[in-house]
Design a protein around this motif. Structure first.
Motif, PDB file in Angstrom:
ATOM      1  N   VAL A  20       3.851   8.647  -1.884  1.00  0.00           N
ATOM      2  CA  VAL A  20       2.481   7.999  -2.647  1.00  0.00           C
ATOM      3  C   VAL A  20       1.634   7.736  -2.133  1.00  0.00           C
ATOM      4  CG1 VAL A  20       1.781   5.773  -2.902  1.00  0.00           C
ATOM      5  CG2 VAL A  20       3.647   6.628  -4.132  1.00  0.00           C
ATOM      6  N   ARG A  21       0.434   8.412  -1.730  1.00  0.00           N
ATOM      7  CA  ARG A  21      -1.036   8.648  -1.081  1.00  0.00           C
ATOM      8  C   ARG A  21      -1.148   7.200  -1.087  1.00  0.00           C
ATOM      9  NH1 ARG A  21      -0.979  13.647   1.186  1.00  0.00           N
ATOM     10  NH2 ARG A  21      -0.006  14.651   0.280  1.00  0.00           N
ATOM     11  N   VAL A  22      -1.089   6.028  -0.382  1.00  0.00           N
ATOM     12  CA  VAL A  22      -1.614   5.287  -0.382  1.00  0.00           C
ATOM     13  C   VAL A  22      -2.787   5.238  -0.428  1.00  0.00           C
ATOM     14  CG1 VAL A  22      -2.351   2.321   0.882  1.00  0.00           C
ATOM     15  CG2 VAL A  22       0.668   3.998   1.129  1.00  0.00           C
ATOM     16  N   ASP A  23      -3.817   5.769  -0.147  1.00  0.00           N
ATOM     17  CA  ASP A  23      -5.811   5.550  -0.053  1.00  0.00           C
ATOM     18  C   ASP A  23      -5.809   6.075  -1.562  1.00  0.00           C
ATOM     19  OD1 ASP A  23      -5.360   5.371   2.820  1.00  0.00           O
ATOM     20  OD2 ASP A  23      -5.585   7.498   3.252  1.00  0.00           O
ATOM     21  N   GLU A  24      -5.356   6.568  -1.935  1.00  0.00           N
ATOM     22  CA  GLU A  24      -5.451   7.214  -3.067  1.00  0.00           C
ATOM     23  C   GLU A  24      -5.434   6.227  -4.702  1.00  0.00           C
ATOM     24  OE1 GLU A  24      -4.235  11.355  -4.068  1.00  0.00           O
ATOM     25  OE2 GLU A  24      -5.086  12.218  -2.462  1.00  0.00           O
ATOM     26  N   GLN A  25      -5.011   5.126  -3.979  1.00  0.00           N
ATOM     27  CA  GLN A  25      -4.355   4.108  -5.296  1.00  0.00           C
ATOM     28  C   GLN A  25      -5.528   2.997  -5.499  1.00  0.00           C
ATOM     29  OE1 GLN A  25      -1.409   4.852  -6.597  1.00  0.00           O
ATOM     30  NE2 GLN A  25      -1.418   6.506  -5.283  1.00  0.00           N
ATOM     31  N   PRO A  26      -5.419   2.530  -6.336  1.00  0.00           N
ATOM     32  CA  PRO A  26      -6.498   1.965  -7.010  1.00  0.00           C
ATOM     33  C   PRO A  26      -6.132   0.641  -6.024  1.00  0.00           C
ATOM     34  CG  PRO A  26      -4.973   1.632  -9.144  1.00  0.00           C
ATOM     35  CD  PRO A  26      -4.935   2.787  -7.860  1.00  0.00           C
ATOM     36  N   ASN A  27      -4.997  -0.355  -6.103  1.00  0.00           N
ATOM     37  CA  ASN A  27      -4.496  -1.249  -5.438  1.00  0.00           C
ATOM     38  C   ASN A  27      -4.085  -0.765  -3.892  1.00  0.00           C
ATOM     39  OD1 ASN A  27      -2.498   0.187  -6.567  1.00  0.00           O
ATOM     40  ND2 ASN A  27      -1.235  -1.625  -6.874  1.00  0.00           N
ATOM     41  N   ALA A  28      -4.642  -0.173  -2.799  1.00  0.00           N
ATOM     42  CA  ALA A  28      -4.058   0.267  -1.249  1.00  0.00           C
ATOM     43  C   ALA A  28      -3.959  -0.361  -0.258  1.00  0.00           C
ATOM     44  CB  ALA A  28      -5.342   1.044  -1.201  1.00  0.00           C
ATOM     45  N   GLN A  29      -4.798  -1.683  -0.863  1.00  0.00           N
ATOM     46  CA  GLN A  29      -4.269  -3.566   0.275  1.00  0.00           C
ATOM     47  C   GLN A  29      -2.869  -4.119  -0.369  1.00  0.00           C
ATOM     48  OE1 GLN A  29      -7.500  -6.537  -0.138  1.00  0.00           O
ATOM     49  NE2 GLN A  29      -7.386  -6.219   2.088  1.00  0.00           N
ATOM     50  N   GLU A  30      -2.670  -4.298  -1.553  1.00  0.00           N
ATOM     51  CA  GLU A  30      -1.782  -4.349  -2.176  1.00  0.00           C
ATOM     52  C   GLU A  30      -0.502  -3.417  -1.768  1.00  0.00           C
ATOM     53  OE1 GLU A  30      -0.763  -4.983  -6.732  1.00  0.00           O
ATOM     54  OE2 GLU A  30      -2.455  -5.929  -6.811  1.00  0.00           O
ATOM     55  N   TRP A  31      -0.584  -2.036  -1.693  1.00  0.00           N
ATOM     56  CA  TRP A  31       0.069  -1.179  -0.936  1.00  0.00           C
ATOM     57  C   TRP A  31       0.605  -1.770   0.566  1.00  0.00           C
ATOM     58  CZ3 TRP A  31       3.545   2.111  -2.798  1.00  0.00           C
ATOM     59  CH2 TRP A  31       3.255   2.168  -4.076  1.00  0.00           C
ATOM     60  N   GLU A  32      -0.780  -1.325   1.560  1.00  0.00           N
ATOM     61  CA  GLU A  32      -0.784  -1.916   2.487  1.00  0.00           C
ATOM     62  C   GLU A  32      -0.312  -3.206   3.244  1.00  0.00           C
ATOM     63  OE1 GLU A  32      -4.653  -1.751   4.422  1.00  0.00           O
ATOM     64  OE2 GLU A  32      -4.283   0.431   3.373  1.00  0.00           O
ATOM     65  N   SER A  33       0.004  -3.652   2.296  1.00  0.00           N
ATOM     66  CA  SER A  33       0.590  -5.960   2.163  1.00  0.00           C
ATOM     67  C   SER A  33       2.310  -5.959   2.164  1.00  0.00           C
ATOM     68  CB  SER A  33       0.709  -6.927   1.541  1.00  0.00           C
ATOM     69  OG  SER A  33      -1.219  -6.804   1.806  1.00  0.00           O
TER      70      SER A  33
END
Length: 95
Positions: A20-33
């Motif tokens: 998964v490329r987190v920066d391309e996800q609409p919920n990137a902040q949730e991924w980072e958390s």
């Protein structure tokens, strides 16, 4: 940041992976958390058993090796989310 999950081992010896490329996800902040909630420095992580899966998880500069039984809590959530939302990588057979 890319999050990769690679599963190796098991009876068939197949290697499967997802990314998964987190920066391309609409919920990137949730991924980072979610990534931050995983205990990356836990020395007790990898306890593989015979014919069991081993997971290699990486997120940016962090990486961890987990035995199948260690994929619990935030690890389970991260692995499942990468498998559901990520791009599947070409499977290979272990040597």
């Amino acid at each position: 940041m890319k999050v990769n999950v690679v599963r190796t081992g098991g009876f068939a010896g197949l290697t499967q992976g997802w990314e998964v490329r987190v920066d391309e996800q609409p919920n990137a902040q949730e991924w980072e958390s979610l990534v931050d909630s995983c205990p990356w420095d836990d020395p007790e992580l990898c306890k593989p058993g015979a014919d069991r899966f081993v997971y290699e998880v990486s997120a940016g500069p962090r990486s961890a090796t987990l035995g199948e039984q260690d994929v619990q809590g935030p690890w389970r959530e991260l692995v499942e989310k990468v498998r559901e939302d990520g791009e599947r990588l070409k499977p290979t057979r272990s040597q």
